[in-house]
Design a protein around this motif. Sequence first.
Motif, PDB file in Angstrom:
ATOM      1  N   GLU A 187       3.164  11.949 -35.427  1.00  0.00           N
ATOM      2  CA  GLU A 187       2.256  12.207 -34.310  1.00  0.00           C
ATOM      3  C   GLU A 187       1.006  12.949 -34.739  1.00  0.00           C
ATOM      4  OE1 GLU A 187       4.376  14.223 -31.265  1.00  0.00           O
ATOM      5  OE2 GLU A 187       6.121  12.885 -31.364  1.00  0.00           O
ATOM      6  N   ALA A 213      -0.649   2.062 -37.434  1.00  0.00           N
ATOM      7  CA  ALA A 213      -1.320   1.383 -36.327  1.00  0.00           C
ATOM      8  C   ALA A 213      -0.825  -0.056 -36.182  1.00  0.00           C
ATOM      9  CB  ALA A 213      -2.829   1.399 -36.554  1.00  0.00           C
ATOM     10  N   SER A 218       1.249  -1.426 -32.926  1.00  0.00           N
ATOM     11  CA  SER A 218       0.695  -2.575 -32.201  1.00  0.00           C
ATOM     12  C   SER A 218       1.754  -3.667 -32.027  1.00  0.00           C
ATOM     13  CB  SER A 218      -0.506  -3.126 -32.971  1.00  0.00           C
ATOM     14  OG  SER A 218      -1.002  -4.280 -32.347  1.00  0.00           O
ATOM     15  N   ILE A 267       1.626   5.662 -26.519  1.00  0.00           N
ATOM     16  CA  ILE A 267       0.923   4.565 -25.845  1.00  0.00           C
ATOM     17  C   ILE A 267      -0.501   4.999 -25.535  1.00  0.00           C
ATOM     18  CG2 ILE A 267       0.957   3.023 -23.850  1.00  0.00           C
ATOM     19  CD1 ILE A 267       3.955   3.451 -23.672  1.00  0.00           C
ATOM     20  N   ASP A 268      -1.408   4.066 -25.685  1.00  0.00           N
ATOM     21  CA  ASP A 268      -2.805   4.352 -25.372  1.00  0.00           C
ATOM     22  C   ASP A 268      -2.952   4.577 -23.872  1.00  0.00           C
ATOM     23  OD1 ASP A 268      -5.486   4.662 -25.372  1.00  0.00           O
ATOM     24  OD2 ASP A 268      -5.967   2.702 -26.237  1.00  0.00           O
ATOM     25  N   LEU A 269      -3.807   5.526 -23.493  1.00  0.00           N
ATOM     26  CA  LEU A 269      -3.962   5.868 -22.076  1.00  0.00           C
ATOM     27  C   LEU A 269      -4.584   4.742 -21.272  1.00  0.00           C
ATOM     28  CD1 LEU A 269      -5.220   9.561 -22.414  1.00  0.00           C
ATOM     29  CD2 LEU A 269      -2.931   8.758 -21.842  1.00  0.00           C
ATOM     30  N   ASP A 270      -5.263   3.828 -21.931  1.00  0.00           N
ATOM     31  CA  ASP A 270      -5.859   2.706 -21.204  1.00  0.00           C
ATOM     32  C   ASP A 270      -4.808   1.769 -20.624  1.00  0.00           C
ATOM     33  OD1 ASP A 270      -8.298   3.731 -21.910  1.00  0.00           O
ATOM     34  OD2 ASP A 270      -8.490   2.477 -23.711  1.00  0.00           O
ATOM     35  N   ASN A 274       2.880  12.456 -21.058  1.00  0.00           N
ATOM     36  CA  ASN A 274       1.420  12.417 -21.008  1.00  0.00           C
ATOM     37  C   ASN A 274       0.919  13.203 -19.796  1.00  0.00           C
ATOM     38  OD1 ASN A 274       0.698  10.162 -23.158  1.00  0.00           O
ATOM     39  ND2 ASN A 274       2.439   9.428 -21.963  1.00  0.00           N
TER      40      ASN A 274
END
Length: 826
Positions: free
Chosen positions: A388, A458, A462, A514-517, A561
């Motif tokens: 992390e 990455a 993914s 996880i990406d915030l988007d 999050n």
Amino acid sequence: MGKKQKQKVTLPPLLPPEVPEEEIEVSDEDVNFVTKNRAYAGFVSRLDTQSITKHVSRVANTKEDDLEALYEKRLRKKTLENEEKKGIEVDRVDALPVKTLDGKLYYKTVPKEAKKSEDSDKENENEGDKGVFKLNKAERRAKLKKKKKDEKKQGKELDQSEEDVPQNPQSDVLVEVKEDLTAAEVAEAKQLKIAELGTALLADPESNIKFLKELLSLCKDGDKSIEKAALLSSLVVFRDIIPGYRIRLPTEKEQEMNVSKGVKKTRYFEATLLSSYKAYLQRLITLQRLPEFNRVVVRCFCTLLDAHPHFNFSDNLISAVVRNLSSGDDVVRKHCSTTIQSLFKNEAKHGGEATVEAVQLIANLVKIYDCQLHPDSIDVFLALSFDEDLARKTADDDKAKRKKNKRGKNSDEQSRRAVSDNKRSKQELVSKTREEVNADFKAASLALDETEQRRMQARTLSAVFNTYFRVLKHTIQLDTIRSKINATSSVVPRGAHPLLSSCLKGVGMFAHLIDLDFMADLLKHLKILASGTNSGHSESPLTVSERLECCIVAFKVMRKNLDALNVDLQDFFIQLYNLILEYRPGRDQGQILAEALKIMLCDDRQHDMQRAGAFIKRLASSTLCFGSAESMAALVTVKNLLQKNVKCRYMLENDVGGVSGSIVKYHPYSSDPHLSGALASVLWELNLLSKHYHPTISTMASTISKMTTASNQVYMATVPPQQAYNELLLEKEQFNIKSDMKLHNKRKRGDHVLSGEDESSSLEVDEDGFLKKLSHHFTAVHDIAENEKLRRELDLATLSLQLHDEYKKRLKVKKEGSKLKKRKHL
């Protein structure tokens, strides 16, 4: 003609027995016959006795002493020929004898054609030469030709007879036994050869590397047992002799260079090892198609990948193991999943490249099979570990580099003005040498560069999240399609979602990465799956456990999050409130229900009073129909909510009648906890639960019912629902329910134990009396049914008799009327 007659006469006539003239007696009849017929018997006096003796003997110029020996020899030869014509005796092993009445044993015989040997032919020729008639050269040639023709004919007849005559079964069995013995000896010799080659390779691999090809040749043997032994022996050899580096074969230019003997030996060893290893893998791939070799081949693949993931052809091994992750064979699937998990955990062996390759292959496999795989195929993702702090460190390093570059530019401009050209060139040389040294140090060290680690991490993330999102999307699309197909039916069939549970576990585990988007879309999909509104029916195609898992994952994502998300999870509380009613013990998983109660109700510090009261009332009501373990988890949750919400304890007061508010009427079947009006109700369920058959549940219910607004001391106050569920499951295995038909379960007030000890009740069962009562009851019921049946039959019989009597009366009336009419006419 004379020659032909000589050739036809082959055997001489038998000589009459030698009788002396003195013993010869002539009868009177013979003498009278001769005297009367002298004309007929006169030829006897004219016979030439000398020529007759010559023709009879067929031996010219022989003496009387030799003649007797010659006849004895011919007689002996004739007896031998007769014995050969009669037959030969069969071997006593091949045929059983026949015993006659007089006790003698006779064995069967087989006819045999007489064959003249070369010696007998020579003797006949010699005898013919000795005889009176001698053959010339032309006759001898003709005789030889005829003899050859006869031999050819006899040979053909013998061949045909051998084909026609059936073979002896015992001889066939003996031949098969001999073949089996020879095959066993050959197999044993091959096994010894395999052991010798393997021992030699393990003892000195570089010197005995030439034996590796011979060992691989045994992997192509026709015998399956030999092939399996050779494959496993080769596996042990490769596992031990493969080096800890990746082999690079020399180029043509490097081969033309003069090198030492040690380098040549090493090159030969590496080239032979690599070619043999490639041939071995190709043989494994071909044998994998055969079902009897499947487990052996998978074992070889997994062992080689686990031992040497860095070596050549590791990509082929990874693809072969990943393809078997969803195999129908449990042994193969378990072996492959264990190997992939160890590959993810031991990244120091391969530097992380094998991990990236395996994750991408699994993602492609899920895509190809449209998410219809075994859950073990993506359960291996749970063994992944991500750094992390790696992304944070790289971001800080980028910022620091930018600042240094800005400062460096300003300092370089100042130094260029002050420093001369010579000093500038020295500084450039020093900086270049430092860069080269750092590059060489990174190449020699085992640790990877941070940029390379970030790039591989990455790529792995993914592939993992693409797989998880594909499973969620596929589940929603599949449910909508099934809802359209079954729109006319009242019940929607539950679809098979084999990867959904594993996907939800993975999303909950890696939610902080996880990406915030993507968070908004993820929570939207989870809400749809938890509610089941996409199906258009009251019954969702997902199970209760899967819908509960969706709620759990949503709370995990939100809490991991928490700094970046501000999401209202009221819809998930509504789904949990409704799912408690749909839960069925035995059909659904109680562990997931206990986890949902812990994460959504116990861990949440702030609760609305209306919502807390609604959950308290629903959990208390559902506990009456739950199992013992689920009931314990629900009571622990009720206790926790009552401890946090003091005003909800007024639901324990029976005389007050609940808390009055804006909603004074209780709606038990409301779908929204805020509109249920549970605060206006009373927890009467605790009174029933205090009489539960399980002492732990009865103790827990009685202690909760005695909670007041001032006291917070409760039995099992710090135990979460999951722990209570698991403990009661273990306790249930040893717990025996005792029932009593007699009323011995009266309890006195104040007998409840407030400590952690279970209540023990002395209950007795009168089994004999119980069985007598049951038998009496069933006999009485049977008698009643029989009586009703007999009464129905009696009513039918009486009714038929009444009808018959009426029919007779009507016939009498008709007859009487007809008689009266006849009288009137008369």
